[in-house]
Write an enzyme that holds these catalytic residues in place. Structure first.
Site, PDB file in Angstrom:
ATOM      1  N   GLU A  91       0.604  -1.317   0.021  1.00 60.45           N
ATOM      2  CA  GLU A  91       0.073  -0.241  -0.070  1.00 60.45           C
ATOM      3  C   GLU A  91       0.806   1.099  -0.046  1.00 60.45           C
ATOM      4  OE1 GLU A  91      -3.869  -1.246   2.305  1.00 60.45           O
ATOM      5  OE2 GLU A  91      -2.621  -0.330   3.348  1.00 60.45           O
ATOM      6  N   CYS A 125       6.233  -6.829   7.691  1.00 58.30           N
ATOM      7  CA  CYS A 125       7.528  -6.327   8.522  1.00 58.30           C
ATOM      8  C   CYS A 125       7.844  -7.230   9.455  1.00 58.30           C
ATOM      9  CB  CYS A 125       7.003  -4.895   8.997  1.00 58.30           C
ATOM     10  SG  CYS A 125       8.233  -4.074   9.839  1.00 58.30           S
ATOM     11  N   CYS A 132       1.075  -2.249  15.719  1.00 60.29           N
ATOM     12  CA  CYS A 132       1.176  -1.749  14.339  1.00 60.29           C
ATOM     13  C   CYS A 132       0.598  -3.092  13.420  1.00 60.29           C
ATOM     14  CB  CYS A 132       2.730  -1.453  13.885  1.00 60.29           C
ATOM     15  SG  CYS A 132       2.787  -1.471  11.970  1.00 60.29           S
ATOM     16  N   GLY A 170       6.796  -1.884   5.999  1.00 62.19           N
ATOM     17  CA  GLY A 170       8.164  -2.499   6.355  1.00 62.19           C
ATOM     18  C   GLY A 170       9.198  -1.371   7.012  1.00 62.19           C
ATOM     19  N   GLU A 171      10.223  -1.900   7.262  1.00 69.20           N
ATOM     20  CA  GLU A 171      11.340  -1.332   8.078  1.00 69.20           C
ATOM     21  C   GLU A 171      12.448  -0.910   6.812  1.00 69.20           C
ATOM     22  OE1 GLU A 171      14.167   0.501   9.394  1.00 69.20           O
ATOM     23  OE2 GLU A 171      12.845   0.178  10.673  1.00 69.20           O
ATOM     24  N   SER A 224      11.269   6.057  14.990  1.00 63.78           N
ATOM     25  CA  SER A 224      10.106   5.669  15.832  1.00 63.78           C
ATOM     26  C   SER A 224      10.483   5.171  17.211  1.00 63.78           C
ATOM     27  CB  SER A 224       9.383   4.338  15.008  1.00 63.78           C
ATOM     28  OG  SER A 224       8.924   4.824  13.725  1.00 63.78           O
ATOM     29  N   HIS A 226       8.866   5.873  20.585  1.00 66.26           N
ATOM     30  CA  HIS A 226       7.802   5.458  21.359  1.00 66.26           C
ATOM     31  C   HIS A 226       8.013   5.222  22.772  1.00 66.26           C
ATOM     32  CE1 HIS A 226       6.113   5.513  17.240  1.00 66.26           C
ATOM     33  NE2 HIS A 226       6.859   4.341  16.653  1.00 66.26           N
ATOM     34  N   CYS A 345      -1.804   5.909  10.433  1.00 70.29           N
ATOM     35  CA  CYS A 345      -0.647   5.263  11.062  1.00 70.29           C
ATOM     36  C   CYS A 345      -0.503   3.960  11.685  1.00 70.29           C
ATOM     37  CB  CYS A 345       0.013   6.604  11.943  1.00 70.29           C
ATOM     38  SG  CYS A 345       1.802   6.032  12.462  1.00 70.29           S
TER      39      CYS A 345
END
Length: 373
Positions: A91, A125, A132, A170-171, A224, A226, A345
């Site tokens: 996507e 991922c 996520c 993905g990373e 990221s 968090h 997100c």
């Protein structure tokens, strides 16, 4: 051997050099394909005859196709579901803005309409972040550099793209070589995107961050984070065990010394997990020696996949006030059009049977409203 994307720059250049064809023709081929996405490569004008033979035997203009397109009701957001040559789906999200509608430092902003494209770098991922949805897919495969660039080609049919953010599936730094090659294509002819308008988001792959500025000077880095302490970070981001917070902070210090650029810190707000006053102070202390912009992200629930709840608006505002008032850290809050939205997100996940795919994607903040002044 399957046909490769004409936007797989390394492969195309290698084949051209082996055939003694001048690589100056490659940007001309790309430009023609961008302007004529349904063309055949033998329709590209003014190439050496040897180039036509090589192109038709080994490359395709596009190896991916648009599987579906979903527009928001206000037409500001478009979600693209893209089918790769191997049948896998990824996507991308186009977000449209008009800077004249906002203000910066209390003053009217110049400019006008612009679009940001959120790009995927992998199918699924392997990071497994618990908040996520993409992480719930597990890791399927890396995208080639051409498949990454093709997302920009597809998106350009709907809107002129000014900014690119690697914040999709993905990373990116786990697909380092392909991502670097794709960004080099995007910043070269004919795309000519400015590196300052490309942002790469990572959970903090330390060894890759150490190489990033040397390979892609001028690129914007988003981390990221968090959580402000290692234990909490490991609870919600299992991959963080491999990248201790102390070492990550040292790496970011080095990156900033070399790049002389601010770093965007992404921080998802999870009720009772990382959103309390003590966490704000811990984060402020952690970041006090860095030049950063902190972006607080409201959590988007993902149904049965998550045990988390969104922080209250009061907690988010209090968190922001502490970072701003006590630590003088520029802190923004990411605004969403809705919470149960499949394009938001943390919610990018390929599931064609998911009814949320018919709902409106979100209005995310433009990266230029977060970056680096």
């Amino acid at each position: 051997m399957p046909f490769r994307s004409i936007f797989d720059a390394g492969d195309v250049m290698s084949e051209f050099e082996s055939a003694a064809i001048n690589c100056k023709f490659i940007p001309l081929i790309w430009k023609h394909v961008i302007q004529n996405p349904n063309c055949e490569l033998d329709e590209v004008p003014s190439l050496p005859s040897a180039a036509y033979i090589l192109l038709q035997s080994k490359f395709k203009p596009l190896t991916s196709t648009l599987h579906s397109v979903t527009d928001s009701s206000d037409r500001l957001t478009t979600k693209l579901l893209i089918k790769l040559g191997n049948g896998a789906l990824v996507e991308s999200v186009i977000m449209r803005y008009d800077t004249r509608l906002g203000k910066y430092a209390g003053k009217p902003r110049p400019g006008g309409p612009r679009s940001t494209l959120c790009i995927s770098s992998q199918v699924g991922c392997k990071m497994g972040c618990k908040f996520c949805a993409t992480g719930s897919m597990g890791f399927k495969s890396n995208l080639s550099s051409g498949e990454i660039v093709e997302q920009l080609v597809h998106a350009s049919r709907f809107s002129p793209i000014r900014n690119v953010v690697f914040m999709g599936m993905g990373e990116p730094l786990n697909n380092y070589a392909a991502v670097v090659e794709a960004i080099r294509v995007m910043t070269g002819s004919p795309f000519q995107l400015s590196p300052k308008r490309i942002t790469l988001s990572t959970v903090g792959i330390i060894h890759a961050i150490k190489k990033l500025h040397g390979d892609l000077p001028g690129l914007n880095l988003a981390v990221s984070l968090h959580a402000p302490i290692q234990d909490v970070r490991c609870q919600i981001m299992p991959a963080a065990r491999a990248f201790p917070l102390v070492k990550l902070m040292d790496t970011l210090q080095e990156y900033q010394r070399n790049s002389q650029q601010k770093i965007l810190i992404e921080y998802i707000m999870l009720d009772g997990v990382n959103d309390e006053e003590q966490h704000a102070h811990q984060l402020g202390n952690l970041l006090e020696t860095l030049e950063v912009v902190v972006n607080l992200i409201p959590f988007n629930p993902i149904g049965t996949l998550s045990q988390f709840r969104a922080s209250s608006q009061q907690n988010v505002s209090r968190f922001q006030k502490i970072l701003r008032g006590t630590y003088d850290i520029r802190t923004t809050i990411r605004k969403e059009m809705g919470q149960d939205i499949s394009g938001a997100c943390g919610q990018l996940v390929v599931n064609q049977s998911d009814k949320r795919a018919t709902e409106d994607p979100p209005l995310l903040p433009d990266i230029e409203d977060l970056q680096l002044r």
